[in-house]
Design an enzyme around this catalytic site. Structure first.
Site, PDB file in Angstrom:
ATOM      1  CG  ASP A  72      -8.606   3.333  10.935  1.00 30.54           C
ATOM      2  OD1 ASP A  72      -9.622   3.501  11.724  1.00 30.54           O
ATOM      3  OD2 ASP A  72      -7.917   2.745  11.029  1.00 30.54           O
ATOM      4  CG  HIS A 215      -7.788   5.750   5.807  1.00 29.49           C
ATOM      5  ND1 HIS A 215      -8.173   4.617   4.914  1.00 29.49           N
ATOM      6  CD2 HIS A 215      -6.936   5.293   6.712  1.00 29.49           C
ATOM      7  CE1 HIS A 215      -7.517   3.706   5.388  1.00 29.49           C
ATOM      8  NE2 HIS A 215      -6.769   3.924   6.392  1.00 29.49           N
TER       9      HIS A 215
HETATM   10 ZN   LIG Z   1      -4.308   4.510  10.712  1.00 30.09          ZN
END
Ligand SMILES: [Zn+2]
Length: 258
Positions: A72, A215
């Protein structure tokens, strides 16, 4: 303690106190109101609890030993290094990207697609959408799709809400656009940089069928430090492969068109 865990505790406390107030006959309406608010609060923060649009919460339908690695908040400069690892290990992953970061790194975003990974929607910025009106949510997604269209990127019809937070407007808007909501089963808090070994150890707890959240970028910082995620990735992939697990991208899931 991670913020999401604190919010979950708050919501469950509200719900429990409300139920107790009703059960003990202290105040029916006050108790009911507390319970409903607690339940709604829980709904807004649980990524895998979706009521109004179809969602992907695991990849079990693709086979007994499948897992998915997702990233993400990118792209960032670290995305290129992460793509190198994925290429070397010959696996496909899924990236939920931010519009403002695509503008910074259009070529890296193109590389995600050209190397066969799944490209899904996250948002343009990285706001918490659960207390926003429909018009504000639409603006966020319009801006993201506009950036993607201007670069002729063809994303998958998938969305992951920023922080996993949502309200019914978020779901209705995803449904209207034909996007399937993507949750995750295991978050390892790699964005807090707990150390490479901790990220690896937490990630290797992944069970067959689960979706791992990592991430490659950041919602706020232009140049985030994702070195720990990058260094952990190869060990995570090798460790999961050693357990006989196979990697799929969320783009391989049967399209849950609404
Ligand atoms: Zn996010």
């Amino acid at each position: 303690m991670p913020r999401t865990v604190k919010l979950k505790i708050l919501a469950i406390t509200l719900l429990s106190v409300g139920i107790l107030i009703v059960l003990y006959g202290i105040h029916l309406w006050l108790g009911l109101l507390g319970s409903i608010f607690g339940l709604y609060y829980l709904y807004t923060i649980l990524p895998s609890w979706n009521l109004f649009a179809k969602s992907i919460t695991n990849v079990r339908s693709l086979g007994p030993n499948k897992v998915a690695v997702t990233f993400d908040d990118g792209p960032s400069l670290w995305t290129a290094k992460i793509l190198d690892v994925l290429k070397t290990e010959d696996i496909k992953a899924s990236f939920f990207v931010l519009g403002k970061n695509i503008e910074r790194y259009p070529e890296i975003t193109r590389r995600i697609l050209s190397e066969g990974h799944c490209l899904g929607h996250h948002a343009y910025r990285h706001q918490k959408l659960r207390w926003r009106w429909l018009s504000q949510i639409r603006k966020e997604y319009d801006e993201l799709t506009k950036v993607m269209a201007s670069l002729q990127l063809k994303p998958d019809p998938l969305i992951r809400f920023p922080h996993g937070f949502k309200n019914p407007f978020c779901e209705w808007e995803a449904r209207r656009r034909g996007w399937t909501i993507c949750a995750w089963g295991r978050g390892v808090w790699d964005s807090r940089r707990p150390g490479v070994d901790v990220i690896v150890e937490r990630s290797l707890k992944l069970k067959p069928g689960e979706i791992l959240l990592l991430h490659d970028g950041d919602g706020d910082k232009e140049n985030p430090d994702r070195e720990q995620t990058y260094l952990a990735l190869e060990k995570i992939i090798k460790g999961l492969k050693a357990r006989g697990l196979e990697f799929v991208s969320l783009g391989e899931m049967p399209r849950c068109r609404n």
